[in-house]
Design a protein around this motif. Sequence first.
Motif, PDB file in Angstrom:
ATOM      1  N   PHE A  49       0.831  -1.203   0.000  1.00  0.00           N
ATOM      2  CA  PHE A  49       0.000   0.000   0.000  1.00  0.00           C
ATOM      3  C   PHE A  49       0.864   1.251   0.000  1.00  0.00           C
ATOM      4  O   PHE A  49       1.996   1.240   0.497  1.00  0.00           O
ATOM      5  N   ILE A  78       0.080   5.820  -0.119  1.00  0.00           N
ATOM      6  CA  ILE A  78      -0.741   6.986  -0.476  1.00  0.00           C
ATOM      7  C   ILE A  78       0.151   8.226  -0.514  1.00  0.00           C
ATOM      8  O   ILE A  78       1.255   8.236   0.043  1.00  0.00           O
ATOM      9  N   GLY A 106      -1.275  10.146   7.888  1.00  0.00           N
ATOM     10  CA  GLY A 106      -1.631  10.477   9.274  1.00  0.00           C
ATOM     11  C   GLY A 106      -3.126  10.614   9.507  1.00  0.00           C
ATOM     12  O   GLY A 106      -3.543  11.016  10.588  1.00  0.00           O
ATOM     13  N   LEU A 107      -3.928  10.256   8.522  1.00  0.00           N
ATOM     14  CA  LEU A 107      -5.383  10.392   8.664  1.00  0.00           C
ATOM     15  C   LEU A 107      -6.064   9.031   8.733  1.00  0.00           C
ATOM     16  O   LEU A 107      -7.287   8.928   8.649  1.00  0.00           O
ATOM     17  N   GLY A 108      -5.254   7.993   8.836  1.00  0.00           N
ATOM     18  CA  GLY A 108      -5.818   6.647   8.968  1.00  0.00           C
ATOM     19  C   GLY A 108      -6.364   6.065   7.667  1.00  0.00           C
ATOM     20  O   GLY A 108      -7.099   5.073   7.688  1.00  0.00           O
ATOM     21  N   VAL A 152      -4.700   4.577   5.079  1.00  0.00           N
ATOM     22  CA  VAL A 152      -4.157   3.260   4.705  1.00  0.00           C
ATOM     23  C   VAL A 152      -4.712   2.153   5.608  1.00  0.00           C
ATOM     24  O   VAL A 152      -5.123   1.101   5.104  1.00  0.00           O
ATOM     25  N   ASN A 203      11.057   1.593   7.980  1.00  0.00           N
ATOM     26  CA  ASN A 203       9.769   2.211   7.666  1.00  0.00           C
ATOM     27  C   ASN A 203       8.825   2.008   8.866  1.00  0.00           C
ATOM     28  O   ASN A 203       7.930   1.174   8.871  1.00  0.00           O
ATOM     29  N   ALA A 231       6.469   3.836  10.181  1.00  0.00           N
ATOM     30  CA  ALA A 231       5.036   4.108  10.005  1.00  0.00           C
ATOM     31  C   ALA A 231       4.333   2.892   9.403  1.00  0.00           C
ATOM     32  O   ALA A 231       3.227   2.529   9.808  1.00  0.00           O
ATOM     33  N   LYS A 291       4.025   0.102  12.015  1.00  0.00           N
ATOM     34  CA  LYS A 291       2.930   0.411  12.953  1.00  0.00           C
ATOM     35  C   LYS A 291       1.584   0.070  12.320  1.00  0.00           C
ATOM     36  O   LYS A 291       0.707  -0.495  12.962  1.00  0.00           O
ATOM     37  N   ARG A 318      -0.983  -2.658  13.809  1.00  0.00           N
ATOM     38  CA  ARG A 318      -2.340  -2.255  14.212  1.00  0.00           C
ATOM     39  C   ARG A 318      -3.404  -3.057  13.462  1.00  0.00           C
ATOM     40  O   ARG A 318      -4.502  -3.258  13.965  1.00  0.00           O
TER      41      ARG A 318
HETATM   42  C1  LIG Z   1       3.229   4.206   5.870  1.00  0.00           C
HETATM   43  C2  LIG Z   1       1.857   4.626   5.360  1.00  0.00           C
HETATM   44  C3  LIG Z   1       1.314   3.488   4.534  1.00  0.00           C
HETATM   45  C4  LIG Z   1       0.932   4.903   6.563  1.00  0.00           C
HETATM   46  O1  LIG Z   1      -0.380   5.250   6.086  1.00  0.00           O
HETATM   47  P1  LIG Z   1      -1.315   6.313   6.864  1.00  0.00           P
HETATM   48  O2  LIG Z   1      -2.642   6.313   6.180  1.00  0.00           O
HETATM   49  O3  LIG Z   1      -0.597   7.609   6.966  1.00  0.00           O
HETATM   50  O4  LIG Z   1      -1.437   5.589   8.295  1.00  0.00           O
HETATM   51  P2  LIG Z   1      -1.824   6.266   9.696  1.00  0.00           P
HETATM   52  O5  LIG Z   1      -2.670   7.487   9.478  1.00  0.00           O
HETATM   53  O6  LIG Z   1      -2.367   5.187  10.552  1.00  0.00           O
HETATM   54  O7  LIG Z   1      -0.420   6.721  10.295  1.00  0.00           O
HETATM   55  C5  LIG Z   1       0.512   5.712  10.623  1.00  0.00           C
HETATM   56  C6  LIG Z   1       1.813   6.322  11.064  1.00  0.00           C
HETATM   57  O8  LIG Z   1       2.345   7.107   9.981  1.00  0.00           O
HETATM   58  C7  LIG Z   1       3.203   8.129  10.524  1.00  0.00           C
HETATM   59  N1  LIG Z   1       2.777   9.434   9.995  1.00  0.00           N
HETATM   60  C8  LIG Z   1       1.561   9.961  10.006  1.00  0.00           C
HETATM   61  N2  LIG Z   1       1.564  11.177   9.416  1.00  0.00           N
HETATM   62  C9  LIG Z   1       2.824  11.410   9.030  1.00  0.00           C
HETATM   63  C10 LIG Z   1       3.460  12.482   8.369  1.00  0.00           C
HETATM   64  N3  LIG Z   1       2.787  13.546   7.993  1.00  0.00           N
HETATM   65  N4  LIG Z   1       4.784  12.362   8.110  1.00  0.00           N
HETATM   66  C11 LIG Z   1       5.474  11.272   8.474  1.00  0.00           C
HETATM   67  N5  LIG Z   1       4.905  10.213   9.097  1.00  0.00           N
HETATM   68  C12 LIG Z   1       3.607  10.285   9.377  1.00  0.00           C
HETATM   69  C13 LIG Z   1       3.062   8.081  12.005  1.00  0.00           C
HETATM   70  O9  LIG Z   1       4.142   7.331  12.532  1.00  0.00           O
HETATM   71  C14 LIG Z   1       1.767   7.309  12.200  1.00  0.00           C
HETATM   72  O10 LIG Z   1       1.753   6.643  13.421  1.00  0.00           O
HETATM   73  P3  LIG Z   1       1.057   7.379  14.723  1.00  0.00           P
HETATM   74  O11 LIG Z   1      -0.399   7.417  14.402  1.00  0.00           O
HETATM   75  O12 LIG Z   1       1.365   6.475  15.847  1.00  0.00           O
HETATM   76  O13 LIG Z   1       1.653   8.742  14.830  1.00  0.00           O
HETATM   77  C15 LIG Z   1       1.956   5.915   4.503  1.00  0.00           C
HETATM   78  O14 LIG Z   1       2.736   6.819   5.226  1.00  0.00           O
HETATM   79  C16 LIG Z   1       2.575   5.709   3.120  1.00  0.00           C
HETATM   80  O15 LIG Z   1       1.866   5.512   2.148  1.00  0.00           O
HETATM   81  N6  LIG Z   1       3.917   5.793   3.029  1.00  0.00           N
HETATM   82  C17 LIG Z   1       4.636   5.690   1.758  1.00  0.00           C
HETATM   83  C18 LIG Z   1       4.590   4.336   1.112  1.00  0.00           C
HETATM   84  C19 LIG Z   1       5.076   3.212   1.984  1.00  0.00           C
HETATM   85  O16 LIG Z   1       6.093   3.321   2.656  1.00  0.00           O
HETATM   86  N7  LIG Z   1       4.319   2.108   1.952  1.00  0.00           N
HETATM   87  C20 LIG Z   1       4.626   0.920   2.706  1.00  0.00           C
HETATM   88  C21 LIG Z   1       5.663   0.107   2.033  1.00  0.00           C
HETATM   89  S1  LIG Z   1       4.999  -1.515   1.783  1.00  0.00           S
END
Ligand SMILES: CC(C)(COP(=O)(O)OP(=O)(O)OC[C@H]1O[C@@H](n2cnc3c(N)ncnc32)[C@H](O)[C@@H]1OP(=O)(O)O)[C@@H](O)C(=O)NCCC(=O)NCCS
Length: 186
Positions: free
Chosen positions: A100, A102, A108-110, A112, A140, A142, A145, A149
């Motif tokens: 996944f 985005i 950070g808005l939940g 994914v 990685n 985030a 986590k 979860r």
């Molecule tokens: C990793 C990822 C999938 C998380 O998705 P998301 O929808 O942001 O998930 P959440 O909203 O639950 O946030 C999860 C964690 O992301 C991190 N996060 C949230 N907003 C952030 C921001 N603006 N900058 C950096 N990290 C952030 C935090 O650690 C958060 O954990 P917390 O709630 O304990 O603070 C997303 O950041 C992403 O798409 N990253 C790039 C692609 C990637 O690395 N994919 C996974 C490889 S398989």
Amino acid sequence: MSTLFTPNIHTARLILRPLTPQDAPALLAIFSDPQVMRYWNTGPWSDLKTAQDFINSSAEAMDKQESLTLGIVRKDSAELIGKCMLFSYAATSKRAEIGFAIGAAHWGLGFVPEASQALLNYGFDSLRLRRIEAEIDPDNVASGKTLERLGFAKEGYLRQRWEVNGVVSDSALYGMLASDRAASMP
Ligand SMILES: CC(C)(COP(=O)(O)OP(=O)(O)OC[C@H]1O[C@@H](n2cnc3c(N)ncnc32)[C@H](O)[C@@H]1OP(=O)(O)O)[C@@H](O)C(=O)NCCC(=O)NCCS
């Protein structure tokens, strides 16, 4: 034709649906961002053709029932914000891998977790998978986590598994079983 590998899945805030050729510019905008691609297994995309090729090869793989790639669309803005996938599908072993990503503006808005939970439910309930796995860069945090979860267990660690643009990285492996999910349900 069966729609098993071309579903439209609705969650509270999102629609997961197959990518279309019109999605190429939005997809390129997301996957050309070095922040998004920091832990990916390729470098950032640099041209529209890469996005178009990805969309075409995803459609072919879905036709052949080999993998499932869905765009993640926000219901409030109708904007394509990312994609999620079930790939490395092994029908006999009832197993697939989840991936996944985005755009950074939507982190950070939940979103994914919401999309992935729906995709996991689809994998276990509709594709009848027994096991879904994930491989991430251990740095990685985030993503780790997010997987934990969702109920994934960390199962392994592979050293120096990738080299992308000269950078070598390890892999953390996660897994979730249909029976884990059943066990955590109230
Ligand atoms: C990793 C990822 C999938 C998380 O998705 P998301 O929808 O942001 O998930 P959440 O909203 O639950 O946030 C999860 C964690 O992301 C991190 N996060 C949230 N907003 C952030 C921001 N603006 N900058 C950096 N990290 C952030 C935090 O650690 C958060 O954990 P917390 O709630 O304990 O603070 C997303 O950041 C992403 O798409 N990253 C790039 C692609 C990637 O690395 N994919 C996974 C490889 S398989």
